[in-house]
Scaffold this motif. Structure first.
Motif, PDB file in Angstrom:
ATOM      1  N   GLU A 182     -54.302 -54.555  26.390  1.00 22.28           N
ATOM      2  CA  GLU A 182     -55.612 -54.706  26.497  1.00 22.28           C
ATOM      3  C   GLU A 182     -56.096 -53.369  27.045  1.00 22.28           C
ATOM      4  OE1 GLU A 182     -57.188 -57.800  28.763  1.00 22.28           O
ATOM      5  OE2 GLU A 182     -56.351 -59.429  27.658  1.00 22.28           O
TER       6      GLU A 182
ATOM      7  N   ASP B 108     -56.196 -51.077  24.234  1.00 23.66           N
ATOM      8  CA  ASP B 108     -57.064 -51.504  23.335  1.00 23.66           C
ATOM      9  C   ASP B 108     -58.632 -51.026  23.751  1.00 23.66           C
ATOM     10  OD1 ASP B 108     -55.306 -52.368  21.690  1.00 23.66           O
ATOM     11  OD2 ASP B 108     -55.830 -54.596  22.106  1.00 23.66           O
TER      12      ASP B 108
ATOM     13  N   TYR C 107     -65.432 -53.114  22.654  1.00 24.41           N
ATOM     14  CA  TYR C 107     -64.398 -53.262  21.930  1.00 24.41           C
ATOM     15  C   TYR C 107     -63.368 -53.995  22.387  1.00 24.41           C
ATOM     16  CZ  TYR C 107     -60.442 -52.530  18.714  1.00 24.41           C
ATOM     17  OH  TYR C 107     -59.343 -52.562  18.377  1.00 24.41           O
TER      18      TYR C 107
ATOM     19  N   THR D  32     -62.630 -57.674  20.338  1.00 25.05           N
ATOM     20  CA  THR D  32     -61.339 -58.038  20.001  1.00 25.05           C
ATOM     21  C   THR D  32     -60.869 -59.677  20.448  1.00 25.05           C
ATOM     22  OG1 THR D  32     -60.260 -57.027  21.709  1.00 25.05           O
ATOM     23  CG2 THR D  32     -60.425 -55.912  19.668  1.00 25.05           C
TER      24      THR D  32
ATOM     25  N   LYS E 100     -60.595 -61.341  17.124  1.00 27.25           N
ATOM     26  CA  LYS E 100     -59.123 -61.418  17.171  1.00 27.25           C
ATOM     27  C   LYS E 100     -58.735 -60.659  15.815  1.00 27.25           C
ATOM     28  CE  LYS E 100     -58.330 -65.691  19.587  1.00 27.25           C
ATOM     29  NZ  LYS E 100     -58.200 -64.948  20.951  1.00 27.25           N
ATOM     30  N   LYS E 101     -58.144 -61.185  14.936  1.00 28.95           N
ATOM     31  CA  LYS E 101     -57.475 -60.526  13.721  1.00 28.95           C
ATOM     32  C   LYS E 101     -58.618 -60.007  12.831  1.00 28.95           C
ATOM     33  CE  LYS E 101     -55.822 -64.342  10.825  1.00 28.95           C
ATOM     34  NZ  LYS E 101     -54.751 -64.954  10.200  1.00 28.95           N
TER      35      LYS E 101
ATOM     36  N   THR F 280     -61.433 -58.697  13.666  1.00 33.21           N
ATOM     37  CA  THR F 280     -62.353 -57.486  14.166  1.00 33.21           C
ATOM     38  C   THR F 280     -62.792 -56.489  13.197  1.00 33.21           C
ATOM     39  OG1 THR F 280     -61.314 -57.965  16.193  1.00 33.21           O
ATOM     40  CG2 THR F 280     -62.367 -55.826  16.025  1.00 33.21           C
TER      41      THR F 280
ATOM     42  N   THR G 226     -66.914 -50.525  16.224  1.00 38.10           N
ATOM     43  CA  THR G 226     -65.902 -51.507  16.086  1.00 38.10           C
ATOM     44  C   THR G 226     -64.715 -50.973  15.263  1.00 38.10           C
ATOM     45  OG1 THR G 226     -67.461 -53.033  16.568  1.00 38.10           O
ATOM     46  CG2 THR G 226     -65.536 -53.763  15.548  1.00 38.10           C
TER      47      THR G 226
ATOM     48  N   GLU H 196     -60.399 -49.897  15.762  1.00 39.41           N
ATOM     49  CA  GLU H 196     -59.551 -50.983  15.254  1.00 39.41           C
ATOM     50  C   GLU H 196     -58.666 -50.229  14.026  1.00 39.41           C
ATOM     51  OE1 GLU H 196     -58.123 -55.062  14.395  1.00 39.41           O
ATOM     52  OE2 GLU H 196     -59.240 -53.812  16.128  1.00 39.41           O
TER      53      GLU H 196
END
Length: 394
Positions: free
Chosen positions: A128, A131, A258, A263, A267-268, A270, A307, A311
């Motif tokens: 985290e 990220d 973000y 996220t 999740k996936k 994003t 975003t 990512e």
């Protein structure tokens, strides 16, 4: 064994790399004054002061991954700073030839530094924290772009040469990197050998190509806002600048949220959220003709960009066992190529489809970007892994 945790000073030092990427905008406000100072030089040649660094990025963002084979990461960063700092020379002497020559060297350093703004975060942080910092990187970049452009504009009022003095701001950043940024620790012998020999995978190139295609379409927002607003009598150049400022505000908000919020919610998916908002902004721009709604579109574009940007960087880093500088170098090289191709490619497509008018490119972008968002949504819906949907299992 748990990973080493780094404090605030290291985080500030690594984020200053992101700020330095936007020194390229320092001289943009001075282009008009430079053109006046060299009346015998063509407008195209003057514009190369801004375009040369972008072209150099295509080549030199691939260099760090190779230099890391026999140099430390910080040594490559120092070399990048030195090449960029040479860009200050026109502040003291020389004409257009020297300006363009120093922009080539500046662009080489800028291109080499570009991958490290992301890869040093990947080298030093995990989970985290990584990220969140990747999002903060985008925020820092957005704010830095505004600051450097304002500083460059103020200095250019006094003399076009003074705009190049803005590169003095690189000195504090260089000192922070020297004294506050640690060299990433080397892994154990076996792991180190595996990583150092790691190569970019097919998925790395798929992600980089996807980013390039999206940049071909989305970069038209930056290049066409002023043209569309003035030609369609929606607003003047100053109002177009405000729309671009709102894009920066939206980008700042999204990138700050973000790692901690976006996220966790999407999740996936994003990346679908990011691409979808980019497409939505173009859909709105194509169908409205009022200044207030252009402002709304600017914010939406910024939310999508803030975003999508962190990512896609994380996706490409996770796509292979190659050093982060290699995978991000590929990503940014193709990104720069996509931005360079954008006006030519969109002009060719709109002519082929018979679409005309100031918003022609945006019609293509709206359909293309939203189409990619839908495809990504479907692909990810049938992808089991959440952490690395694009990455090959190793």
């Amino acid at each position: 064994m748990s990973e080493k945790k780094y404090g605030l000073t290291v985080k500030v030092a690594v984020l200053t790399l992101a700020a330095m990427l936007y020194t390229t905008s320092m001289t943009t406000p001075a282009l008009g004054e430079i053109a006046k100072a060299f009346p015998n030089v063509s407008a195209t040649e003057v514009k190369q002061i801004s375009t040369i660094p972008s072209l150099m990025m295509i080549i030199f963002s691939l260099v760090p991954g190779q230099l890391e084979r026999f140099m430390s990461k910080k040594a490559v960063i120092y070399l990048s700073f030195i090449l960029m700092f040479i860009g200050i020379l026109p502040a003291f002497f020389g004409g257009m030839t020297l300006i363009l020559f120093t922009r080539v060297l500046f662009g080489a350093g800028h291109g080499m530094l570009f991958p490290y703004a992301a890869s040093m975060i990947a080298y030093l942080f995990e989970g985290e924290e990584r990220d969140a910092l990747m999002g903060y990187k985008t925020s820092v970049g957005a704010v830095s772009g505004i600051i450097f452009q304002v500083v460059g504009g103020i200095l250019a009022v006094y003399s076009w040469r003074y705009a190049f003095l803005g590169f003095l701001l690189m000195i504090p950043s260089y000192l922070m990197v020297m004294f506050m940024l640690p060299e990433p620790e080397k892994k154990s012998t076996q792991a180190e050998t595996s990583v150092s020999k790691g190569k970019a995978t097919v998925n790395t190139y798929i992600i980089a190509l996807l980013n390039m295609i999206l940049n071909i379409m989305t970069f038209s927002f930056m290049t066409n806002v002023s043209i569309v607003m003035v030609s369609d009598k929606i607003g003047n150049a100053a109002q177009a600048g405000f729309v671009l400022t709102l894009f920066t505000v939206g980008s700042f908000i999204a990138s700050m949220m973000y790692g901690r919020i976006i996220t966790k919610i999407f999740k996936k998916f994003t990346i679908v959220f990011g691409v979808g908002f980019l497409g939505l902004s173009f859909l709105l721009l194509v169908n409205v003709n009022t200044y207030s709604l252009f402002c709304v579109a600017g914010v939406i574009y910024g939310l999508g960009f803030g975003t999508f940007n962190p990512e896609i960087v994380l996706k490409v880093i996770k796509s292979s066992s190659a050093p982060a500088a290699i995978s991000t170098g590929i990503l940014f090289a193709l990104q720069g190529f996509g931005q360079f191709l954008s006006p030519f490619a969109l002009t060719a497509v709109t002519r082929m489809l018979g679409i005309t008018g100031p918003k022609a490119a945006w019609n293509v972008a709206a359909v293309g970007v939203l189409g990619i968002a839908i495809i990504l949504c479907v692909v990810l819906a049938f992808t089991k892994t959440e952490e690395r949907p694009f990455a090959e299992k190793r």
